[in-house]
Design an enzyme around this catalytic site. Structure first.
Site, PDB file in Angstrom:
ATOM      1  N   ASP A 331       8.782  -6.191 -14.949  1.00 18.54           N
ATOM      2  CA  ASP A 331       8.955  -5.606 -13.619  1.00 18.54           C
ATOM      3  C   ASP A 331      10.036  -6.376 -12.849  1.00 18.54           C
ATOM      4  O   ASP A 331      10.037  -7.609 -12.817  1.00 18.54           O
ATOM      5  CB  ASP A 331       7.631  -5.633 -12.864  1.00 18.54           C
ATOM      6  CG  ASP A 331       6.563  -4.837 -13.594  1.00 18.54           C
ATOM      7  OD1 ASP A 331       6.363  -3.669 -13.261  1.00 18.54           O
ATOM      8  OD2 ASP A 331       5.956  -5.395 -14.533  1.00 18.54           O
ATOM      9  N   ASP A 365      -8.793   1.574   3.754  1.00 18.86           N
ATOM     10  CA  ASP A 365      -7.623   1.042   4.445  1.00 18.86           C
ATOM     11  C   ASP A 365      -6.916   2.155   5.204  1.00 18.86           C
ATOM     12  O   ASP A 365      -7.557   3.093   5.667  1.00 18.86           O
ATOM     13  CB  ASP A 365      -6.689   0.389   3.411  1.00 18.86           C
ATOM     14  CG  ASP A 365      -5.962  -0.814   3.971  1.00 18.86           C
ATOM     15  OD1 ASP A 365      -5.086  -0.628   4.832  1.00 18.86           O
ATOM     16  OD2 ASP A 365      -6.254  -1.950   3.543  1.00 18.86           O
ATOM     17  N   ASP A 374       5.754   3.381  -8.366  1.00 20.45           N
ATOM     18  CA  ASP A 374       5.125   2.213  -8.976  1.00 20.45           C
ATOM     19  C   ASP A 374       3.599   2.309  -8.970  1.00 20.45           C
ATOM     20  O   ASP A 374       2.909   1.403  -9.446  1.00 20.45           O
ATOM     21  CB  ASP A 374       5.567   0.938  -8.250  1.00 20.45           C
ATOM     22  CG  ASP A 374       5.897  -0.196  -9.224  1.00 20.45           C
ATOM     23  OD1 ASP A 374       5.733   0.005 -10.438  1.00 20.45           O
ATOM     24  OD2 ASP A 374       6.308  -1.275  -8.765  1.00 20.45           O
ATOM     25  N   ASP A 376       2.352   5.493  -9.878  1.00 18.54           N
ATOM     26  CA  ASP A 376       2.223   6.764 -10.588  1.00 18.54           C
ATOM     27  C   ASP A 376       1.142   6.671 -11.673  1.00 18.54           C
ATOM     28  O   ASP A 376       1.206   5.816 -12.561  1.00 18.54           O
ATOM     29  CB  ASP A 376       3.566   7.142 -11.215  1.00 18.54           C
ATOM     30  CG  ASP A 376       3.539   8.517 -11.870  1.00 18.54           C
ATOM     31  OD1 ASP A 376       2.778   9.378 -11.397  1.00 18.54           O
ATOM     32  OD2 ASP A 376       4.280   8.721 -12.849  1.00 18.54           O
ATOM     33  N   ASP A 389      -9.221  17.198   6.448  1.00 20.33           N
ATOM     34  CA  ASP A 389      -8.593  18.292   5.721  1.00 20.33           C
ATOM     35  C   ASP A 389      -7.262  17.890   5.093  1.00 20.33           C
ATOM     36  O   ASP A 389      -6.556  18.723   4.533  1.00 20.33           O
ATOM     37  CB  ASP A 389      -8.387  19.494   6.647  1.00 20.33           C
ATOM     38  CG  ASP A 389      -7.531  19.159   7.857  1.00 20.33           C
ATOM     39  OD1 ASP A 389      -7.442  17.969   8.209  1.00 20.33           O
ATOM     40  OD2 ASP A 389      -6.952  20.084   8.445  1.00 20.33           O
ATOM     41  N   HIS A 398       0.172  -0.568   5.229  1.00 20.37           N
ATOM     42  CA  HIS A 398      -0.787  -1.617   4.864  1.00 20.37           C
ATOM     43  C   HIS A 398      -1.551  -1.287   3.585  1.00 20.37           C
ATOM     44  O   HIS A 398      -1.628  -2.086   2.650  1.00 20.37           O
ATOM     45  CB  HIS A 398      -1.754  -1.813   6.033  1.00 20.37           C
ATOM     46  CG  HIS A 398      -2.698  -2.958   5.878  1.00 20.37           C
ATOM     47  ND1 HIS A 398      -3.958  -2.818   5.357  1.00 20.37           N
ATOM     48  CD2 HIS A 398      -2.576  -4.271   6.191  1.00 20.37           C
ATOM     49  CE1 HIS A 398      -4.574  -3.991   5.352  1.00 20.37           C
ATOM     50  NE2 HIS A 398      -3.760  -4.893   5.859  1.00 20.37           N
ATOM     51  N   ASN A 412       6.966  -1.487 -16.312  1.00 21.56           N
ATOM     52  CA  ASN A 412       7.725  -0.239 -16.192  1.00 21.56           C
ATOM     53  C   ASN A 412       9.163  -0.499 -15.780  1.00 21.56           C
ATOM     54  O   ASN A 412       9.905   0.429 -15.453  1.00 21.56           O
ATOM     55  CB  ASN A 412       7.060   0.720 -15.192  1.00 21.56           C
ATOM     56  CG  ASN A 412       7.032   0.182 -13.774  1.00 21.56           C
ATOM     57  OD1 ASN A 412       7.082  -1.031 -13.566  1.00 21.56           O
ATOM     58  ND2 ASN A 412       6.945   1.076 -12.803  1.00 21.56           N
ATOM     59  N   ASN A 490      -6.965 -13.343  10.272  1.00 17.03           N
ATOM     60  CA  ASN A 490      -5.733 -14.121  10.442  1.00 17.03           C
ATOM     61  C   ASN A 490      -5.561 -14.728  11.830  1.00 17.03           C
ATOM     62  O   ASN A 490      -4.448 -14.849  12.315  1.00 17.03           O
ATOM     63  CB  ASN A 490      -4.512 -13.239  10.166  1.00 17.03           C
ATOM     64  CG  ASN A 490      -4.593 -12.545   8.835  1.00 17.03           C
ATOM     65  OD1 ASN A 490      -4.897 -13.170   7.841  1.00 17.03           O
ATOM     66  ND2 ASN A 490      -4.350 -11.262   8.815  1.00 17.03           N
ATOM     67  N   TYR A 502     -20.705 -10.937   6.012  1.00 19.28           N
ATOM     68  CA  TYR A 502     -22.003 -10.448   5.542  1.00 19.28           C
ATOM     69  C   TYR A 502     -22.329 -11.082   4.186  1.00 19.28           C
ATOM     70  O   TYR A 502     -21.432 -11.245   3.341  1.00 19.28           O
ATOM     71  CB  TYR A 502     -21.999  -8.928   5.422  1.00 19.28           C
ATOM     72  CG  TYR A 502     -21.905  -8.213   6.749  1.00 19.28           C
ATOM     73  CD1 TYR A 502     -22.735  -8.556   7.810  1.00 19.28           C
ATOM     74  CD2 TYR A 502     -20.994  -7.186   6.945  1.00 19.28           C
ATOM     75  CE1 TYR A 502     -22.648  -7.903   9.024  1.00 19.28           C
ATOM     76  CE2 TYR A 502     -20.893  -6.524   8.161  1.00 19.28           C
ATOM     77  CZ  TYR A 502     -21.726  -6.889   9.207  1.00 19.28           C
ATOM     78  OH  TYR A 502     -21.641  -6.255  10.410  1.00 19.28           O
ATOM     79  N   VAL A 505     -21.063  -9.579   0.837  1.00 17.41           N
ATOM     80  CA  VAL A 505     -19.613  -9.417   0.671  1.00 17.41           C
ATOM     81  C   VAL A 505     -18.977 -10.724   0.217  1.00 17.41           C
ATOM     82  O   VAL A 505     -19.327 -11.802   0.706  1.00 17.41           O
ATOM     83  CB  VAL A 505     -18.973  -8.946   1.989  1.00 17.41           C
ATOM     84  CG1 VAL A 505     -17.458  -8.818   1.845  1.00 17.41           C
ATOM     85  CG2 VAL A 505     -19.581  -7.612   2.434  1.00 17.41           C
ATOM     86  N   ASP A 528     -16.113 -17.627   0.713  1.00 16.38           N
ATOM     87  CA  ASP A 528     -16.566 -17.788  -0.675  1.00 16.38           C
ATOM     88  C   ASP A 528     -15.467 -18.342  -1.574  1.00 16.38           C
ATOM     89  O   ASP A 528     -15.688 -19.293  -2.320  1.00 16.38           O
ATOM     90  CB  ASP A 528     -17.043 -16.445  -1.229  1.00 16.38           C
ATOM     91  CG  ASP A 528     -18.322 -15.971  -0.559  1.00 16.38           C
ATOM     92  OD1 ASP A 528     -19.300 -16.734  -0.557  1.00 16.38           O
ATOM     93  OD2 ASP A 528     -18.338 -14.852  -0.029  1.00 16.38           O
ATOM     94  N   SER A 552      -5.346 -10.136   4.278  1.00 17.63           N
ATOM     95  CA  SER A 552      -5.315  -8.769   3.744  1.00 17.63           C
ATOM     96  C   SER A 552      -4.692  -8.730   2.364  1.00 17.63           C
ATOM     97  O   SER A 552      -5.025  -7.879   1.538  1.00 17.63           O
ATOM     98  CB  SER A 552      -4.508  -7.848   4.664  1.00 17.63           C
ATOM     99  OG  SER A 552      -5.312  -7.266   5.650  1.00 17.63           O
TER     100      SER A 552
END
Length: 643
Positions: A331, A365, A374, A376, A389, A398, A412, A490, A502, A505, A528, A552
């Protein structure tokens, strides 16, 4: 014989118990060289650092796009079927539909001194603008005639930033040059000003947004970006209610009439009411006085957790030995920009697992660019909660960036490489064009992804309010064996952010290329693990690439790792997957678990090695082997036969 077997099993179990005590002591692995935590910055220092790193991020994105543009030109030149003007024009126009930022391409037959000009969607320009573009194309042509490349400085025409790059063919007979629009720099800048909280965001008064102190729930006005550390935002005319007894249709109609509300939205066991003329305090008073409720709370808003990097990272700053790693993908941007994959042993891990299409990773998100080349074939059907809809298209950037970290196509020949080769990505759009979303939207996204087959859910978003409504959705997914991963935030604060804090998580903090805590990363006892989050190159809408930083960006590294683990060993429960990620982490900072790195930085190779052994590793015995042991004991102690 039965008695003998029974005592053998019990003896093995007692030895195992002693071993497990040692295995599950945090930090029992041999630690890496100590990485001293970055001390939290003061508000003025933090603001200055964020401005500096935002400028660095824009510079890095500029470099990514130049390298990408040159790669596309070389691809054209290496295609021997593109030699006649007609072939060149048809090929270029097809490419311009996918890459709209390539607004003009010139192909040069250098031996015959001929040129083919293909123009895309150029803005209206004055004579001065046109002359400036012509000047750079002339400079490019002169360089190509000498067999050299050309890379112009950034310049502005029609109020937008551009650059011109040019590449010669290997035999020197041909050359190609492109005028590239860099509007992505404005997009990254505007996007990051909000997400870095460099400006008050979300703005009060717009969309009827109100702010309260996260601890006291007293009113607070966000005047600076740093104020976001203390604040939680919510819609001032909405309330979330969970009733002790499920209301009837008639009771819901009565409520709607009394508070001037349209039909309430229901998710799980809670309702969201939006009043036309009552604010949150009046709504809370109404429900507390007239109805028996389990809880009432504001309808909180969740924000993305990304931020710009400190500095550009090049191939010289890769960890020692990175160039000797196996599985170096081709890549285009990998070797020069993706320091983040070798440092967590991704390349070596690919020898053990490259993912499986059966293990889906949901990205709750802003949506994903469904047409990005990239990505695909990497996406499965998703869901748009904001506009039900419509497809879950990314209008922020983001979610596309997060998705690329998880699963951008590997080998690729273009763009970046994702952590996973084959795990499918499920785009769930819960955040709108402002980069924010409600408790209801995030909770619905978690539940929808769970009900539609996601085995891992990434949540690069957060708020400082502990919402029972959101926690119910998290527990719903956890109880159905989903691995939930979230960014810590952040704001350089020890305040717990949710959903990361939590217990169900996996909370992920961010590190930089020196394996130190990124100075923006939130910290605390709930962390964690840590993962790379600074200056991460990934996909961006419009078939572009951008370098962004933040927790993120750290979170999807861990989510993708969970996908690789579940692909290699599908029998592991969600808790067992998280336990492996924690126990195999590389210890950083103080020995053992600490508030900056949690149990340490994730290690993909060691985690996959632990779960991929022909024999079940000891780390897996608590949830898997001991269950088998209990079944065997029940068989041995079953009803005696009438002999």
């Amino acid at each position: 014989m039965k008695s003998r077997t029974l005592w053998s099993i019990l003896g093995a179990a007692s030895v195992l118990g002693a071993l497990l005590i040692l295995l599950f002591i945090p930090g029992s692995k041999q630690p890496a060289p100590t990485a001293e935590p970055t001390q939290p910055l003061r508000p003025q220092q933090e603001n200055k650092a964020k401005h500096f790193t935002m400028l660095s991020d824009i510079h890095a994105t500029d470099q990514l796009n130049r390298l990408d543009a040159k790669g596309h030109l070389r691809k054209m030149l290496n295609n021997n079927s593109l030699r006649s003007p007609g072939q060149i024009k048809a090929y270029t126009q097809k490419e311009q539909k996918l890459h709209k930022h390539f607004q003009q391409v010139r192909w040069y037959n250098l031996k015959q001194n001929k040129m083919t000009d293909i123009q895309g969607l150029l803005p209206k320009m004055n004579k001065k603008d046109k002359n400036l573009i012509t000047h750079h194309f002339q400079m490019a042509q002169q360089k190509l005639k000498r067999g050299e490349t050309y890379d112009s400085p950034k310049f502005n025409v029609a109020g937008q930033p551009y650059f011109v790059v040019a590449e010669p063919s290997k035999d020197g007979k041909y050359g190609a040059a492109a005028l590239v629009n860099q509007g992505v720099l404005h997009e990254v800048s505007n996007h990051q000003k909000r997400n870095l909280r460099l400006i008050p965001y979300p703005k009060e008064g717009k969309f009827q947004v109100e702010s309260i102190h996260a601890d006291t729930l007293s009113d607070i006005t966000v005047k600076t970006g740093h104020d976001n550390e203390k604040a939680s935002h919510f819609y001032e005319n909405e309330i979330v209610v969970s009733f002790q007894n499920e209301p009837s249709k008639q009771q819901l109609l009565d409520i709607s009439k009394e508070i001037s509300c349209e039909t309430p939205r229901k998710l799980g066991y809670a309702y969201v009411f939006r009043s036309k003329d009552m604010d949150y305090l009046k709504l809370r008073s109404y429900f507390q006085q007239k109805w028996k409720t389990k809880y009432t709370e504001p309808h909180y808003i969740y924000l993305t957790n990304d931020r710009p990097p400190q500095s550009r990272v090049n191939s010289d700053s890769l960890p020692d030995g990175a160039n000797a790693q196996v599985n170096i993908p081709n890549d285009l941007l990998f070797s020069q920009y993706q320091w983040n994959l070798p440092v967590i042993e991704t390349n070596r891990g690919w020898d053990l697992s490259r993912g499986s299409e059966d293990v889906i990773i949901a990205v709750v998100d802003t949506g994903v660019d469904l047409q990005h080349s990239d990505l695909d074939g990497q996406l499965v059907k998703g869901y748009n909660i904001v506009e039900k809809d419509k497809e879950p298209l990314d209008d922020v950037g983001h979610g596309t960036h997060v998705a690329g970290i998880i699963g951008a196509l590997v080998n690729n020949g273009e763009g970046v490489a994702g952590v996973s080769w084959y795990n499918k990505i499920m785009p769930v759009k819960a955040l709108d064009g402002s980069g924010s979303g409600t408790t209801y939207a995030v909770a619905e996204g978690i539940i929808w992804a769970t009900d539609h087959g996601a085995k891992v859910i990434n949540m690069s978003l957060g708020n400082y309010a502990d919402s029972q409504f959101l926690h119910d959705a998290v527990k719903y997914a956890y109880d159905r064996d989903v691995v939930l991963v979230a960014a810590s935030g952040n704001d350089n604060t020890e305040r717990p952010g949710y959903p990361a804090a939590y217990p169900e998580v996996l909370a992920v903090a961010a590190t930089d290329s020196n394996q130190k805590r990124a100075e923006y990363s939130n910290y605390g006892d709930y962390i964690d693990v840590a993962a790379p989050g600074t200056n991460i190159a990934s996909t961006f809408p419009g078939n572009q690439y951008a370098a962004l930083s933040g927790t993120s960006m750290a979170s999807p590294h861990a989510a993708a790792m969970a996908g690789l683990i579940r692909s290699l060993n599908p029998d592991l429960t969600n808790q067992e997957v998280m336990d492996v990620m924690i126990n195999q982490a590389v210890d950083l900072g103080d020995k053992g678990k600490d508030k900056y790195y949690g149990h340490g930085q994730i290690d993909i190779f060691q985690s996959l090695k632990a779960v991929g052994s022909p024999e079940v590793p000891l780390q897996m015995w608590p949830g898997q082997t001991l269950q088998n042991l209990e079944q065997e004991l029940r068989k041995l102690n079953g009803p005696r036969s009438n002999e």
